[in-house]
Design an enzyme around this catalytic site. Structure first.
Site, PDB file in Angstrom:
ATOM      1  N   TYR A 155       0.889  -1.158   0.015  1.00 42.16           N
ATOM      2  CA  TYR A 155      -0.048   0.067  -0.109  1.00 42.16           C
ATOM      3  C   TYR A 155       0.790   1.425   0.132  1.00 42.16           C
ATOM      4  CZ  TYR A 155      -4.333   2.365   0.642  1.00 42.16           C
ATOM      5  OH  TYR A 155      -5.473   3.321   0.443  1.00 42.16           O
ATOM      6  N   LYS A 162      -3.322   8.764   2.301  1.00 42.60           N
ATOM      7  CA  LYS A 162      -4.691   8.483   3.056  1.00 42.60           C
ATOM      8  C   LYS A 162      -4.500   9.069   4.804  1.00 42.60           C
ATOM      9  CE  LYS A 162      -7.155   6.449  -0.028  1.00 42.60           C
ATOM     10  NZ  LYS A 162      -8.428   7.200  -0.470  1.00 42.60           N
TER      11      LYS A 162
END
Length: 194
Positions: A155, A162
């Site tokens: 990720y 995020k």
């Protein structure tokens, strides 16, 4: 029951039928909201047009969150259809695949800037451009993921973007709460998307 009858929602981030934004658009419409969908470029427009027709969207409009001119002209585009609206759905995220394949420590400067610009700054930019049209208060909703809090393999820079999105949400909630505009960030859990 039409919980959102009379409400107007701008939805950013529908790319295809597997987009989280598409699922949200369908639910908002089911509950009575009027819907408008954005597209980033002509390739995405070709995918969004049939979805807009399928859901009975009021209109679609172009918005490239990496282009400052698009932020400036956005209120004018929206005012061609609505003088005000109630909901912004921010479901926009992007990172270069190169920066997701290897370890995070190898993230490029440009890849870092790109992921944070598209995935996090865009919420700030859209809020700044559009909240003056939210004259009756409303709601701004963005999408996060567990990878913002914990390390998730591959990720990488998206997790950092995020985390920036979540922090931006808190600051925007502080800024806009006095205008009766709620700002929230939710994690839908793992979903297979584009």
């Amino acid at each position: 029951m039409e919980l959102l009858k009379g409400k107007k929602a701008l939805i950013f981030g529908v790319a295809n039928e597997r987009s989280i934004a598409w699922g949200i658009a369908q639910e908002l419409k089911k509950h009575g909201a009027q819907i408008a969908l954005s597209y980033v470029n002509d390739a995405i427009k070709k995918r969004v047009e049939p979805l807009a027709e399928k859901i009975g969207a009021e209109y679609i409009f172009e918005m490239d969150v990496t282009n400052d001119d698009h932020y400036e002209r956005l209120p004018t585009l929206i005012k061609e259809h609505w003088d005000e609206f109630d909901i912004i759905v921010h479901s926009i995220a992007f990172a270069d695949r190169v920066d997701l394949k290897d370890s995070f420590v190898k993230t490029s400067r440009n890849g870092f800037k790109l992921a944070c610009d598209i995935s996090a700054f865009s919420l700030v930019g859209l809020s700044n451009a559009l909240t003056p049209m939210m004259t009756n208060g409303g709601s701004i909703l963005s999408m996060s993921y567990y990878g913002s809090q914990k390390v998730i393999k591959n990720y990488n820079v998206m997790g950092v973007a995020k985390a920036a999105l979540e922090a931006s949400t808190r600051y925007l909630a502080n800024d806009l709460g006095g205008s009766n505009i709620r700002v929230n960030c939710v994690s839908a859990g793992p979903i297979k998307t584009l």
